[in-house]
Design a protein around this motif. Structure first.
Motif, PDB file in Angstrom:
ATOM      1  N   ASP A 126       0.853  -1.190   0.000  1.00 35.81           N
ATOM      2  CA  ASP A 126       0.000   0.000   0.000  1.00 35.81           C
ATOM      3  C   ASP A 126       0.889   1.240   0.000  1.00 35.81           C
ATOM      4  N   ARG A 127       1.533   1.505  -1.109  1.00 37.14           N
ATOM      5  CA  ARG A 127       2.469   2.618  -1.185  1.00 37.14           C
ATOM      6  C   ARG A 127       1.775   3.963  -1.006  1.00 37.14           C
ATOM      7  N   SER A 128       0.485   4.031  -1.309  1.00 32.44           N
ATOM      8  CA  SER A 128      -0.209   5.305  -1.192  1.00 32.44           C
ATOM      9  C   SER A 128      -0.379   5.735   0.258  1.00 32.44           C
ATOM     10  N   THR A 129      -0.292   4.779   1.188  1.00 41.60           N
ATOM     11  CA  THR A 129      -0.508   5.089   2.593  1.00 41.60           C
ATOM     12  C   THR A 129       0.743   5.686   3.243  1.00 41.60           C
ATOM     13  N   PHE A 130       1.909   5.316   2.745  1.00 46.23           N
ATOM     14  CA  PHE A 130       3.143   5.688   3.404  1.00 46.23           C
ATOM     15  C   PHE A 130       3.993   6.594   2.515  1.00 46.23           C
ATOM     16  N   LEU A 131       4.768   7.437   3.162  1.00 47.98           N
ATOM     17  CA  LEU A 131       5.653   8.336   2.437  1.00 47.98           C
ATOM     18  C   LEU A 131       7.044   7.725   2.368  1.00 47.98           C
ATOM     19  N   PRO A 132       7.634   7.654   1.181  1.00 48.97           N
ATOM     20  CA  PRO A 132       9.021   7.193   1.110  1.00 48.97           C
ATOM     21  C   PRO A 132       9.953   8.209   1.757  1.00 48.97           C
ATOM     22  N   LEU A 133      11.142   7.759   2.094  1.00 51.15           N
ATOM     23  CA  LEU A 133      12.126   8.615   2.740  1.00 51.15           C
ATOM     24  C   LEU A 133      12.383   9.856   1.901  1.00 51.15           C
ATOM     25  N   GLY A 134      12.243  11.025   2.564  1.00 47.19           N
ATOM     26  CA  GLY A 134      12.532  12.274   1.878  1.00 47.19           C
ATOM     27  C   GLY A 134      11.497  12.680   0.856  1.00 47.19           C
ATOM     28  N   ALA A 135      10.245  12.297   1.041  1.00 45.96           N
ATOM     29  CA  ALA A 135       9.218  12.616   0.050  1.00 45.96           C
ATOM     30  C   ALA A 135       9.049  14.119  -0.124  1.00 45.96           C
ATOM     31  N   GLY A 136       9.157  14.876   0.965  1.00 42.49           N
ATOM     32  CA  GLY A 136       9.106  16.324   0.866  1.00 42.49           C
ATOM     33  C   GLY A 136       7.724  16.908   0.705  1.00 42.49           C
ATOM     34  N   ASP A 137       6.678  16.097   0.752  1.00 40.40           N
ATOM     35  CA  ASP A 137       5.321  16.636   0.606  1.00 40.40           C
ATOM     36  C   ASP A 137       4.426  16.144   1.740  1.00 40.40           C
ATOM     37  N   VAL A 138       4.940  16.284   2.960  1.00 39.00           N
ATOM     38  CA  VAL A 138       4.189  15.881   4.150  1.00 39.00           C
ATOM     39  C   VAL A 138       2.856  16.605   4.206  1.00 39.00           C
ATOM     40  N   GLY A 139       2.850  17.886   3.811  1.00 39.47           N
ATOM     41  CA  GLY A 139       1.633  18.676   3.899  1.00 39.47           C
ATOM     42  C   GLY A 139       0.518  18.228   2.991  1.00 39.47           C
ATOM     43  N   LYS A 140       0.816  17.375   2.017  1.00 35.18           N
ATOM     44  CA  LYS A 140      -0.199  16.908   1.079  1.00 35.18           C
ATOM     45  C   LYS A 140      -0.932  15.661   1.574  1.00 35.18           C
TER      46      LYS A 140
END
Length: 498
Positions: A126-140
């Protein structure tokens, strides 16, 4: 008023979060989480708050002590992975703090599968649930937007003090709280987390520079002594705890020398920051999770005095309990000629020696260890006792005159101590090193000073009340005694996670 309600124990049920608890008086007790009965008046809410149209669930606690005519603090409680908002309300004591203080609590559910969307955690299914390292778009992410939406929702209904908004999380909720603090901490006055530390790549660049977009805020880090590592993880837990602490010491511009207070299982280091304060806690013999009393510790030692001014400045005022260390505590470690004494590092005349008391000529021959004790300079023990210290010219014997007039005699190689005209045996014989007699600190402080002694991780801690030294606090004390107390000393030796 704080009122402790009785519950019905469910000792046979060891599920992570037994669903039967919801709305009942069932309590579950184990070393990771201990629960209170389901809070009376905890409100469950459902609705669409985020612009993606997805529904959410959250829980609100409004105590009887809430006064709508006065601005009230607000606490966001962020549950652990696979848990729920209501689960966090029973596995913490926030609702009881709310009863006493008149503050408001909101406990949201993580949107997807009870797991928060945090950097550095990814699930292949479920890649949509988690942010990869350094995604940079936490606010989204949905979960970040939910926090902002819930704040607006609460402000529409209650009289919220915008300078006293706090967030606290456990385990994965700790990750979510830390992430929010790094990116959007400017909307909070303080943040607290319990459980595992954050991955260091999320905190530092490769050159050791901090990764932070929000600036300082009051931070509380609880690190259970028995936390352990998640499955598949390989790192030095003491080291990663240390660097998580260093991160906020740098952001908050903290003095590297804290005040240390150990009360029972709670091992607390109070750091004073030029921009905001930091509190670091190791909880003795506590597994991954959070202690039931932690919410009271957060509030009484820190959040009760924290306020963010309209200009963004974090102010740490007077707290319900003073942020002071143990006034008469001493801590030693073998081989280091320094002592932690009255919340300062002081030199010793010679380094303490860890000495084994041996039994020889057993029935099976050889020897057996009957005890292991830390022998420290008698001259310092005299200082602790406020005694007159009279060594002989050859330093092989010494006399101490206690404030009550008792005369103590010590001699190299003797396990005996002569008190006036009576002999008493010590734990082990007196040693002689570098022109100084050394005596068991455990024996001396118990016998003459009536002090509590706790030993862990090659550190002996002496104080005047019940104190149980924990592993990671002992690690911190050893750093203090070895001039490695601050991030600058560590980072100049190279940044590393393992």
């Amino acid at each position: 008023m704080v009122y402790l309600r009785p519950g019905t124990p469910d000792d046979e049920n060891r599920e992570y979060l037994p669903e039967a608890i919801k709305g009942s008086d069932i309590v579950v007790n184990e070393n990771g989480n201990n629960s209170i009965p389901y809070p009376l008046g905890l409100e469950e809410h459902h609705g669409v708050l985020v612009d993606d149209g997805e529904p959410d669930t959250w829980y609100v606690y409004v105590p009887h002590s809430y006064d709508p005519q006065r601005k009230s603090p607000l606490v966001f409680g962020m549950h652990g992975g696979l848990m729920t908002g209501w689960g966090h309300s029973i596995y913490t004591s926030w609702t009881m703090v709310a009863d006493r203080e008149g503050l408001l609590c909101v406990f949201p559910d993580a949107h997807a599968r009870r797991m928060w969307q945090v950097e550095g955690v990814r699930h292949e299914g479920d890649r949509s649930t988690f942010l990869p390292l350094g995604a940079g778009d936490v606010g989204k992410t949905h979960d970040t937007k939910l926090v902002f939406a819930l704040l607006d929702w609460m402000k529409e209904r209650y009289n919220i003090d915008e300078g006293r908004i706090f967030m606290q999380g456990m385990s994965m909720g700790n990750f979510m709280t830390g992430q929010f603090a790094r990116y959007y901490g400017q909307m909070l006055a303080g943040a607290a987390g319990s459980g595992g530390p954050c991955r260091l790549q999320l905190l530092f660049e490769e050159d050791g520079a901090v990764r932070n977009q929000a600036g300082p805020l009051a931070i509380w880090q609880s690190r259970p002594e028995k936390n352990g590592l998640p499955p598949g993880a390989e790192y030095d837990e003491a080291l990663i705890n240390k660097y998580n602490r260093f991160y906020w010491m740098l952001v908050n511009e903290c003095d590297p020398i804290p005040e240390i207070r150990i009360v029972g299982e709670d091992n607390i280091a109070f750091y004073t920051g030029r921009r905001a304060h930091l509190t670091y806690v190791d909880i003795k013999n506590r597994d991954h999770g959070q202690a039931l009393d932690e919410a009271f510790l957060y509030w009484d030692y820190m959040f009760s005095g924290v306020y963010r001014k309209p200009d963004g400045t974090v102010v740490q005022g007077e707290t319900r309990l003073p942020r002071k260390g143990d006034a008469c505590a001493a801590a030693f470690t073998p081989g280091t000629a320094k002592v932690w004494w009255r919340n300062k590092v002081e030199p010793l005349s010679t380094a303490p020696v860890l000495w084994q008391k041996l039994k020889y000529h057993g029935l099976d021959g050889g020897q057996k260890v009957r005890g292991e004790y830390l022998c420290v300079p008698l001259s310092f023990l005299a200082d602790m006792a406020e005694a007159e210290y009279l060594p002989s010219q050859d330093t092989l014997t010494a006399v101490l005159i206690l404030p009550d007039g008792r005369k103590l005699q010590f001699a190299r190689g003797s396990i005996g101590c002569v008190i006036d005209d009576t002999m008493r045996s010590m734990y082990c014989e007196a040693l002689h090193r570098n022109g100084e007699l050394l005596v068991s600190v455990e024996w001396f402080c118990r016998y003459f000073l009536n002090r509590a002694i706790s030993a862990c991780n090659d550190v002996v801690y002496v104080t005047d009340h019940f104190a149980d030294l924990s592993f990671f606090m002992a690690d911190l004390i050893k750093d203090l005694l070895n001039d490695m107390a601050g991030p600058q000393e560590r980072l100049k030796h190279g940044f590393r996670e393992n």
